[in-house]
Every structure is written in C-alpha cells, then in structure tokens.
Design a protein around this motif. Structure first.
Motif, PDB file in Angstrom:
ATOM      1  N   LYS A  75       1.847   9.318  -9.761  1.00  0.00           N
ATOM      2  CA  LYS A  75       3.086   8.659 -11.428  1.00  0.00           C
ATOM      3  C   LYS A  75       2.100   7.008 -10.612  1.00  0.00           C
ATOM      4  CE  LYS A  75       6.175  11.984 -11.956  1.00  0.00           C
ATOM      5  NZ  LYS A  75       7.636  12.557 -12.323  1.00  0.00           N
ATOM      6  N   LEU A  76       2.774   6.306 -11.947  1.00  0.00           N
ATOM      7  CA  LEU A  76       2.523   4.852 -11.631  1.00  0.00           C
ATOM      8  C   LEU A  76       4.220   4.716 -11.104  1.00  0.00           C
ATOM      9  CD1 LEU A  76       0.498   3.574 -15.079  1.00  0.00           C
ATOM     10  CD2 LEU A  76      -0.493   4.088 -12.033  1.00  0.00           C
ATOM     11  N   LYS A  77       3.982   4.213 -10.229  1.00  0.00           N
ATOM     12  CA  LYS A  77       5.320   3.538  -9.395  1.00  0.00           C
ATOM     13  C   LYS A  77       5.850   1.681  -9.516  1.00  0.00           C
ATOM     14  CE  LYS A  77       9.009   5.278  -6.296  1.00  0.00           C
ATOM     15  NZ  LYS A  77       9.113   6.218  -5.726  1.00  0.00           N
ATOM     16  N   HIS A  78       5.091   1.287  -8.495  1.00  0.00           N
ATOM     17  CA  HIS A  78       5.748   0.176  -8.243  1.00  0.00           C
ATOM     18  C   HIS A  78       4.771  -0.767  -9.105  1.00  0.00           C
ATOM     19  CE1 HIS A  78       8.453   1.614  -5.871  1.00  0.00           C
ATOM     20  NE2 HIS A  78       7.482   2.243  -5.289  1.00  0.00           N
ATOM     21  N   LEU A 102       0.572   3.334 -22.672  1.00  0.00           N
ATOM     22  CA  LEU A 102      -0.497   4.209 -21.492  1.00  0.00           C
ATOM     23  C   LEU A 102       0.337   3.988 -20.076  1.00  0.00           C
ATOM     24  CD1 LEU A 102      -4.247   4.333 -20.677  1.00  0.00           C
ATOM     25  CD2 LEU A 102      -2.576   3.377 -19.641  1.00  0.00           C
ATOM     26  N   VAL A 103       0.765   2.345 -19.930  1.00  0.00           N
ATOM     27  CA  VAL A 103       1.232   2.526 -18.354  1.00  0.00           C
ATOM     28  C   VAL A 103       2.589   3.305 -18.345  1.00  0.00           C
ATOM     29  CG1 VAL A 103       2.959   1.103 -17.361  1.00  0.00           C
ATOM     30  CG2 VAL A 103       0.340   0.220 -17.757  1.00  0.00           C
ATOM     31  N   GLU A 104       3.688   3.415 -19.519  1.00  0.00           N
ATOM     32  CA  GLU A 104       4.287   4.273 -19.683  1.00  0.00           C
ATOM     33  C   GLU A 104       5.155   5.473 -19.859  1.00  0.00           C
ATOM     34  OE1 GLU A 104       6.586   2.933 -23.205  1.00  0.00           O
ATOM     35  OE2 GLU A 104       7.370   0.650 -22.514  1.00  0.00           O
ATOM     36  N   PHE A 105       3.388   6.478 -20.242  1.00  0.00           N
ATOM     37  CA  PHE A 105       3.777   7.129 -20.013  1.00  0.00           C
ATOM     38  C   PHE A 105       2.952   7.348 -18.502  1.00  0.00           C
ATOM     39  CE2 PHE A 105       0.128  10.706 -20.004  1.00  0.00           C
ATOM     40  CZ  PHE A 105       0.659  11.692 -20.668  1.00  0.00           C
ATOM     41  N   TYR A 106       2.281   7.169 -17.928  1.00  0.00           N
ATOM     42  CA  TYR A 106       2.455   7.676 -16.035  1.00  0.00           C
ATOM     43  C   TYR A 106       2.671   7.080 -15.612  1.00  0.00           C
ATOM     44  CZ  TYR A 106      -2.661   8.516 -18.266  1.00  0.00           C
ATOM     45  OH  TYR A 106      -3.903   9.313 -18.768  1.00  0.00           O
ATOM     46  N   GLN A 107       4.366   6.756 -15.993  1.00  0.00           N
ATOM     47  CA  GLN A 107       4.756   6.759 -15.434  1.00  0.00           C
ATOM     48  C   GLN A 107       5.552   7.436 -14.789  1.00  0.00           C
ATOM     49  OE1 GLN A 107       7.035   2.563 -16.665  1.00  0.00           O
ATOM     50  NE2 GLN A 107       5.891   1.617 -15.193  1.00  0.00           N
ATOM     51  N   LEU A 108       5.889   8.310 -15.688  1.00  0.00           N
ATOM     52  CA  LEU A 108       6.729   9.300 -16.180  1.00  0.00           C
ATOM     53  C   LEU A 108       5.228  11.132 -16.052  1.00  0.00           C
ATOM     54  CD1 LEU A 108       8.355   8.631 -20.054  1.00  0.00           C
ATOM     55  CD2 LEU A 108       9.368   8.767 -17.666  1.00  0.00           C
ATOM     56  N   GLN A 146       1.086  -1.327  -0.271  1.00  0.00           N
ATOM     57  CA  GLN A 146      -0.187   0.171  -0.500  1.00  0.00           C
ATOM     58  C   GLN A 146       0.386   1.431   0.300  1.00  0.00           C
ATOM     59  OE1 GLN A 146      -3.149  -1.694   3.332  1.00  0.00           O
ATOM     60  NE2 GLN A 146      -4.595  -0.192   1.700  1.00  0.00           N
ATOM     61  N   VAL A 147       1.845   1.431  -0.664  1.00  0.00           N
ATOM     62  CA  VAL A 147       2.527   2.571  -0.977  1.00  0.00           C
ATOM     63  C   VAL A 147       2.211   3.213  -2.251  1.00  0.00           C
ATOM     64  CG1 VAL A 147       5.004   1.322  -0.214  1.00  0.00           C
ATOM     65  CG2 VAL A 147       4.408   1.079  -2.689  1.00  0.00           C
ATOM     66  N   ASP A 148       1.934   4.885  -2.070  1.00  0.00           N
ATOM     67  CA  ASP A 148       1.541   5.116  -3.226  1.00  0.00           C
ATOM     68  C   ASP A 148       2.537   4.905  -4.497  1.00  0.00           C
ATOM     69  OD1 ASP A 148       0.511   6.849  -1.275  1.00  0.00           O
ATOM     70  OD2 ASP A 148       2.171   8.987  -1.949  1.00  0.00           O
ATOM     71  N   GLY A 149       1.352   4.567  -5.473  1.00  0.00           N
ATOM     72  CA  GLY A 149       1.840   4.442  -7.064  1.00  0.00           C
ATOM     73  C   GLY A 149       1.916   2.750  -6.973  1.00  0.00           C
ATOM     74  N   LEU A 150       1.699   2.005  -6.070  1.00  0.00           N
ATOM     75  CA  LEU A 150       1.478   0.685  -6.250  1.00  0.00           C
ATOM     76  C   LEU A 150       0.068   0.020  -7.482  1.00  0.00           C
ATOM     77  CD1 LEU A 150       3.008  -2.349  -5.491  1.00  0.00           C
ATOM     78  CD2 LEU A 150       1.249  -2.387  -3.582  1.00  0.00           C
ATOM     79  N   PHE A 151       0.493  -0.463  -8.430  1.00  0.00           N
ATOM     80  CA  PHE A 151      -0.745  -0.171  -9.298  1.00  0.00           C
ATOM     81  C   PHE A 151      -0.349  -1.750 -10.220  1.00  0.00           C
ATOM     82  CE2 PHE A 151       3.227   0.461 -12.284  1.00  0.00           C
ATOM     83  CZ  PHE A 151       2.602  -0.145 -13.130  1.00  0.00           C
ATOM     84  N   LEU A 152      -2.168  -2.184 -10.657  1.00  0.00           N
ATOM     85  CA  LEU A 152      -2.324  -3.044 -11.271  1.00  0.00           C
ATOM     86  C   LEU A 152      -3.413  -2.967 -12.150  1.00  0.00           C
ATOM     87  CD1 LEU A 152      -5.117  -4.854 -10.832  1.00  0.00           C
ATOM     88  CD2 LEU A 152      -3.238  -5.613  -8.924  1.00  0.00           C
ATOM     89  N   LEU A 153      -3.143  -3.365 -13.660  1.00  0.00           N
ATOM     90  CA  LEU A 153      -4.291  -3.642 -14.690  1.00  0.00           C
ATOM     91  C   LEU A 153      -4.671  -4.823 -14.610  1.00  0.00           C
ATOM     92  CD1 LEU A 153      -2.039  -0.722 -15.463  1.00  0.00           C
ATOM     93  CD2 LEU A 153      -3.850  -1.130 -17.486  1.00  0.00           C
ATOM     94  N   ARG A 154      -6.413  -4.837 -15.050  1.00  0.00           N
ATOM     95  CA  ARG A 154      -7.093  -5.568 -14.876  1.00  0.00           C
ATOM     96  C   ARG A 154      -7.605  -6.056 -15.695  1.00  0.00           C
ATOM     97  NH1 ARG A 154     -11.440  -5.094 -11.423  1.00  0.00           N
ATOM     98  NH2 ARG A 154     -10.911  -3.041 -10.451  1.00  0.00           N
ATOM     99  N   ASP A 155      -8.663  -6.752 -16.651  1.00  0.00           N
ATOM    100  CA  ASP A 155     -10.203  -7.092 -17.330  1.00  0.00           C
ATOM    101  C   ASP A 155     -11.273  -5.633 -16.643  1.00  0.00           C
ATOM    102  OD1 ASP A 155      -8.814  -7.685 -19.953  1.00  0.00           O
ATOM    103  OD2 ASP A 155      -9.063 -10.101 -18.966  1.00  0.00           O
ATOM    104  N   SER A 156     -11.935  -5.360 -16.952  1.00  0.00           N
ATOM    105  CA  SER A 156     -13.246  -4.728 -16.736  1.00  0.00           C
ATOM    106  C   SER A 156     -14.063  -5.706 -16.354  1.00  0.00           C
ATOM    107  CB  SER A 156     -13.470  -3.518 -16.817  1.00  0.00           C
ATOM    108  OG  SER A 156     -15.342  -3.185 -16.971  1.00  0.00           O
ATOM    109  N   GLN A 157     -14.762  -6.139 -15.210  1.00  0.00           N
ATOM    110  CA  GLN A 157     -16.301  -7.108 -15.085  1.00  0.00           C
ATOM    111  C   GLN A 157     -17.116  -6.245 -15.601  1.00  0.00           C
ATOM    112  OE1 GLN A 157     -14.646  -7.269 -10.326  1.00  0.00           O
ATOM    113  NE2 GLN A 157     -15.505  -9.078 -10.543  1.00  0.00           N
TER     114      GLN A 157
END
Length: 545
Positions: A535-538, A521-527, A463-474
């Motif tokens: 920002k997306l970090k971890h 998309l992920v690369e853009f929001y990492q920067l 639960q640190v800032d920028g910890l993320f994942l992507l998944r399919d929408s339900q």
C-alpha cells in the motif's frame, strides 16, 4: 545617693556590652569609666576611624557617658564589609545582612542569562531559515520549531541532516543530540538540512527487515544465533553482546583501491579480521571505535572514490572537519547490508536512548487530555447517517442503508467536483479540466523531475515500505509515474490516461481500475494494495522554509 546612681549607670554599660558581643564581659573596675570605651568588641581601628571625635567632656559630666546611646554592631556582619566600605560613609547597621551577601543570597545573586546561538537550516529547495536557539536545544526541539514556523504536518518523521558537501557526506542527527554541539564540529561549508526520514525508527517496528539472520551473531551463545524476539532487546541491553558480521570493502588510505575484508561490529568498535573470517582476538584489528565517531552516507556516487558498489558509508571521527585522511570509507554489497551496518552502529552507540526518543511521540499522544484531540476525530464519533429525502430528516439506523447512502453521496460529490474549477466556481471549460490539474496541489506530486531525482529523494527519506511520490512521465507527456519503495528497492509504475464516454480516467492496471483524478487513485491505493507490492503509506514530501 551618688553611689546608687553609679551602680545603675555601670549596670547599663554592662548591658550594652552584653548586647554588643552576644556574651557577658567581666569588668572588675566599674568605677573607672575610662576603661569602658576602649573595651567594645568589634570596634577595631576602622570603626574608630569612622566615628567622628567627641568634644572634650568635663569631669562633672563624665559619669553621664554611661547612659548615652551607643552603637551596637550587628553580630552577623562580615569583616570583609569593613574593608569594602568607603571611609567617607558612616557605619550603619544592616538589619538583613544575609540578603546582601553576594555568595549566600538566592534572591540578589547575579542572574545567569542563557546565551543563544544562531543556526541556519536549509530546505530541499535551497531556501534557508535562521533560528536562534539555546545551547541545550536538541535536534527534535529544533525540528518542532521549524514545523511550527513552516506550518508543516508534524508526523514525527522530520529530522535535521548534517550535510558536508566538501566531503560528500551526510547523516541524520539523532533526536537527543544537541544542535549547538554538532555545529561546533562542522566546517564552514557544512550545513543543516531540514528533511523527512521515515526510516529513523523503522527498525523498532520491523527489526527482521533490518537485520538479516546471517549478519547477526550473539557472542554469549554457543551456536551464534539469536531468537528474533530477543533481537532488539539484546541491542538495547548494555550487558549483552550482539555482533554484526559480514564482508565490507575498505578504501585504502591515499589510494583509490578497495580491499574486501570480513568485519565485526561490537560495542567496543568495528574490527576487521586479518585472516579470512576468523574472529580470534589475535586476528582482529580495530578499525574505529563508536564513542567518538559517527556513521555517514556517501552521497557523491561511485566515481569520485572508484567504489566497487553504490552502497557506500563512511565513519568520521567527531573532531575531523575537512581532513579526508581520517575518514574510514566503506562499501557494502547491497542496500540491505549497508542499512544493517548503519542501524547497528547507531544502536550499539546510543542503546536505550534511541528507544526513549522513539517512545516520546507515543507518550505525548497518550498523555493528551481529551479536549486537545484533533477536532476531526471528535466529530467523526458524533456523526450519524441522515436521510433528508422527505419533509423532515431522519437518522438511518440500518448500517447497510447508511453505507449505500454514503456511497451515493460520494458519487454525487465527485460529479459535482468535476464541474468545479480550482477556484471553486463552476467551470466553463471541459468537464475534466479540474481532474488534470488538481493533483498539482498535493504534497506527493513533484512535477517534471527526472527518474534519478526521484530515486535520490526516496533514498534520502528512508527507503521504507510504502514511501512514494508521483511525477510527470518523461516518455509520455499525458501520463504520470508512481515511484514506490518496497523491500528497499525502488520501483516505477506508469499511470496512463484512458477515455470512456468522453471522460478521461487514470489507471495503472491497464484500465481495470479507473479513477477520475490522481487524488482518488492515491487514496484508493492507500487503502488497497491492488496490483502494487504494498500500500501507499508515506508521501515523499519537501517543504519550503
């Protein structure tokens, strides 16, 4: 002539005695040869027993016995060796007695072979790996071994988790803890998990996020406040007395009822006040010490214990394996206060050891010689922009021109990549077929997992800032969801497909910023933060052992 020969022989006998004993014996009767043999020092009963009997000597040859070779016993030979020597073996002088002494020999002493232990570690997907480790192997070393065996990216966030399914508890092992010792205190149904924990040392980077001002006090200061710059130093300094204070719910033993108490966490232990928020010694009662206990997260949810909130924690004595009566079940009012209590418990228990463990990867990086640096960083330093539009290539010195050339090259590469399928050959399918599947190869994409499962993974990994994942929408089969942690809160952002000129793009800001695939998309929001809170970090990842 006879008298001169007698003096020579007697002198030889005395010389032999001197060599044998290391000092001279004074004999007053040199002319009595029968006194010479019994007077050899060091020749006890055992020595006489080993020496074969001599044949009878005639009186005429009796004087010649003085000149015969005689056994000279080694001065440093131990007496114990006489008792250990079999009676059938003759006494042979040892030229190197110190090498044959089992206690004093550094060369021939028995070698102590370190005993190895079997440890089984499980990954998130339920697969296990058995490793054989020595007794002095730390949790960090085991993680390094598993990273090497599993070909993972080592970012110093991997950790071993002590998991107790029967008790519904788990905790991350500290890097310095000995795995074999921890395993000895675990029950048969308990196990180790291999998982990432980005929050392991996050409090060293952002201490103010972990310790709310109203929860921290310093006993030695009159006003009870503590300067932010001195916050961590006071936790690490054993001579200072920091204190965490606030309300916690305590589960009453043997019952499902909880009692709200004002508690104080100090180096000496966790106390609760029997009279409101009073911290007078007569009102404080010790709930648990820190030395022989560990702090765990409760993973079973609110229902089994009828907990007042979702933010449960537990203090478990190290010697307890399966007895629930010994557990101190606690509940915080929110995630931030639970994290504060648990982080302070670790800091007060281990102190400077945690800071040393946090610094080890940084020291390792600074000590690396130049040739062990990643190849990519070396090559990036030697890259220059080139223009190959003419007959010969030229170096682009103008930085503005170099930048535009890089952008143009990137756009060309993206157009080319859209026409390639996953195997790398030109695709006869729809031009956007690759962009709809390429993200499935990424560590941050987790497919069709439920919202609750995404929450669980984010919580488990820190639960640190920028910890993320992507998944399919339900809710929308063509859409995706970005799950992101910010300020210990988990938020979800829907990524919708949008079509333009027959090509499918992805956007999470209603088409303002569009991307050909989710990797871009992920690369853009990492920067760039864009519309996101951070920002997306971890990337939240799992690994198959």
């Amino acid at each position: 002539m006879n008298s001169s020969m007698e003096s020579v022989y007697s002198t030889q006998a005395d010389t032999a005695l001197l060599l044998n004993n290391g000092h001279a014996h004074h004999h007053h009767h040199h002319h009595h040869p029968q006194h010479v043999h019994p007077s050899y020092p060091g020749h006890g009963q055992a020595q006489r027993r080993h020496t074969p009997p001599l044949p009878p000597i005639s009186p005429s040859r009796e004087r010649l016995r003085h000149s015969q070779p005689m056994h000279i016993q080694a001065i440093r030979c131990l007496k114990e060796e006489h008792h250990k020597r079999p009676a059938s073996l003759p006494a042979i002088p040892n030229p190197f007695p110190e090498l044959c002494s089992p206690t004093g020999s550094p060369i021939l002493s028995p070698i102590q072979i370190a005993e190895n232990y079997i440890v089984k570690v499980w990954s998130e997907d339920g697969a296990g790996k058995v490793v054989e480790i020595p007794a002095d192997m730390t949790a960090r070393d085991v993680c390094q071994l598993l990273v090497y065996k599993s070909h993972c990216l080592d970012d110093n966030a991997w950790t071993l988790v002590e998991h107790h399914p029967g008790l519904g508890l788990e905790r991350c092992l500290e890097d310095h803890e000995l795995v074999v010792q921890v395993q000895a205190s675990m029950s048969s149904d308990s196990k180790f998990l291999f998982r990432k924990n980005y929050a392991k040392y996050e409090f060293f980077r952002n201490p103010l996020n972990f310790f709310p001002e109203q929860m921290v006090a310093w006993c030695q200061e009159s006003d009870g406040s503590i300067p932010p710059s001195q916050l961590l130093q006071n936790f690490l300094n054993s001579s200072s007395c920091p204190e965490i204070q606030g309300y916690l719910y305590l589960k009453e033993p043997g019952r499902k009822s909880w009692k709200k108490l004002y508690m104080f966490l100090r180096r000496s232990g966790l106390y609760f006040s029997t009279k409101g928020t009073s911290k007078e010694p007569r009102h404080l009662q010790l709930l648990s010490d820190l030395e022989d206990s560990n702090i765990f997260t409760i993973i079973t949810g609110r229902k089994p214990h009828n907990a007042p909130t979702d933010y449960q924690l537990c203090i478990k004595p190290s010697k307890v394996t399966s007895d629930c009566k010994e557990l101190k079940m606690l509940c915080a009012e929110d995630e931030q206060s639970r994290t504060c209590w648990m982080t302070a418990f670790r800091l007060l228990k281990y102190g400077i050891i945690l800071y040393q463990s946090y610094n080890i990867p940084h020291q390792r990086k600074s000590n690396l010689p130049p040739f062990t640096a990643p190849v990519r960083s070396v090559s990036e330093n030697s890259l220059v922009a080139m223009d190959f539009s003419g007959r010969t290539g030229r170096v682009i010195d103008n930085p503005v021109e170099a930048q535009s050339a890089a952008v143009e090259e990137g756009q060309t590469w993206r157009k080319r990549s859209q026409r390639m399928n996953v195997l790398g050959s030109p695709s006869p399918l729809h031009p956007s077929s690759l962009s709809t599947v390429i993200h499935r190869t990424q560590v941050w994409f987790h497919g069709r997992i439920m919202r609750e499962e995404a929450h669980k993974m984010i919580i488990q990994q820190g639960q640190v800032d920028g910890l993320f994942l992507l998944r399919d929408s339900q809710s929308n089969p063509k859409a995706f969801v970005l799950t992101l942690c910010h300020h210990q809160k988990i938020k979800h952002f829907q990524i919708l497909p949008c079509e333009e000129d027959g090509q499918v793009f992805f956007s999470l800001d209603d088409g303002t910023t569009k991307f050909t695939d989710l990797i871009h998309l992920v690369e853009f929001y990492q920067l760039n933060r864009g519309v996101l809170p951070c920002k997306l970090k971890h990337p939240c990842t799992t690994v198959a052992l």
